[in-house]
Design an enzyme around this catalytic site. Structure first.
Site, PDB file in Angstrom:
ATOM      1  CE  LYS A  38      17.477 -44.135  23.626  1.00 52.45           C
ATOM      2  NZ  LYS A  38      17.692 -45.444  22.667  1.00 52.45           N
ATOM      3  CE1 TYR A 264      46.290 -26.763  15.897  1.00 52.09           C
ATOM      4  CE2 TYR A 264      43.647 -27.775  15.927  1.00 52.09           C
ATOM      5  CZ  TYR A 264      45.474 -26.564  16.265  1.00 52.09           C
ATOM      6  OH  TYR A 264      45.118 -26.535  17.550  1.00 52.09           O
TER       7      TYR A 264
END
EC number: 5.1.1.1
Length: 368
Positions: A38, A264
């Site tokens: 999965k 940032y």
């Protein structure tokens, strides 16, 4: 393996085969092996992974949702595929692609029977999932009479397996609880065997269960993270091989003078002249902001370089002051020399989250 020229996730099928054979060696020859693929095979490439495992002899595959099973069928997988969490809206498609549903509630059971009946299906194979303590999905044991009442009224479906999911097989302090779950599952299996005339397949163990509770392997085991090289315990990790290696390159180098900031919000300020390197991947690729601020390291020519400042959407910056490197040089984010489990631990998370969170925009390369 080729030197990286861009950000790439290398998927080593030889390592996958090693891990499969290691896990297989822990169980009986006649015990079936269900490979869990999965979430893009835990962030790798589900079709390539499943095809290789099918060639090695995997008996079953498991996915979370129907669309994942369809991708495997379209990719050439012919072995049985269990859908662990099927949704009502996809039942007809599930049947069309010959996937097997894990049925976990009376409403889901009723809805699946209704869909199969509409399609004139006869004895479609289903697995019944029982809740033994994880308290996520599953019937309770006392719902067995209601289950049987629904099933014996029709010939549309056929119960071929029962399963449960263990909560803490890797945690040795939870051994008592795991044994309680196993006892509950055993009791359910005995009831099921007494109520059905045909043989019913049983499966409950996950990767850590295969290692720590081998005696409870039943008819089939399920393995996910172990196939990809991580066993939830250091001594097991030493016997497994990471299948995925995330590589990138140095896009640019900078000399940061004392007192200057990086990135940032100026979350890193240099206390001395520092050499930094900018790498072309970031939180949009699955390397979240939690990996910044000097907590996490990557490998440049075998030397560890800390990630500094805030991780950006498409870039991260690392400190390479004491590492001889140039623009275009390869950088290992995680892999065999720097396991994903260790990388993830710096952000107080686990390899599962790191691997399955890798963006699909990262190029996947299959290597042998």
């Amino acid at each position: 393996m080729a030197k990286a020229e861009e950000t790439v996730l290398e998927i080593d099928l030889n390592a996958l085969g090693h891990n499969y054979n290691f896990l297989r060696s822990k169980i009986k020859p006649d015990t079936k092996f269900m490979a869990v693929v999965k979430a893009y095979a835990y962030g790798s490439e589900s079709v390539a992974i499943a095809n290789h495992l099918q060639g090695l002899g995997a008996d079953y595959f498991a996915v979370a949702y129907v669309n994942e099973g369809i991708a495997l069928r379209e990719g050439g997988i012919t072995a049985p595929i269990l859908v662990l969490h099927p949704q009502k809206i996809h039942f007809a498609t599930l049947i069309e692609h010959q996937l097997e549903p894990s049925i976990y509630s009376l409403s889901i059971l009723s809805d699946f029977i209704a869909t199969a009946s509409t399609l004139n299906i006869h004895e479609y194979p289903v697995h019944l999932k029982f809740n033994t303590g994880l308290n996520r999905l599953g019937f309770s044991a006392d719902e067995l009479p209601d289950i049987l009442n629904l099933i014996h009224q029709q010939k549309t479906i056929k119960v071929i397996a029962v399963l449960s999911h263990l909560a803490a097989t890797e945690d040795h302090e939870e051994k008592e609880f795991t044994n309680l779950q196993l006892t509950r599952f055993s009791d359910i299996c005995k009831q099921v065997d007494s109520l059905f005339e045909h043989s019913i397949l049983k499966h409950v163990l996950n990767t850590s269960g295969i290692i720590n509770y081998t005696h409870a392997q039943c008819d089939m085991v399920r393995s996910g993270i172990g196939l990809y090289g991580y066993g939830n315990e250091p001594y097991i990790d030493e016997q497994l091989q990471p299948v995925m290696t995330l590589k990138t390159i140095i896009a640019q180098k900078h000399i940061i003078r004392s007192g200057e900031s990086v990135g940032y919000n100026r979350k890193y300020t240099s206390e001395k002249d520092t050499v930094t390197a900018t790498l072309p991947l970031g939180h949009a690729d699955g390397i979240g902001r939690e990996y910044g601020h000097g907590k996490t390291y990557v490998s440049v020519h075998g030397q560890l370089a800390p990630i500094i400042g805030n991780v950006c959407m498409d870039m991260i910056m690392i400190d390479v002051t004491n590492i001889a490197c140039e623009e275009g040089d390869e950088v290992i984010i995680f892999g065999k020399s720097l396991p994903a489990s260790e990388f993830a631990e710096t952000a107080q998370t686990i390899s599962y989250e790191l691997l399955t969170g890798l963006s699909q925009r990262i190029k996947r390369t299959i290597v042998h």
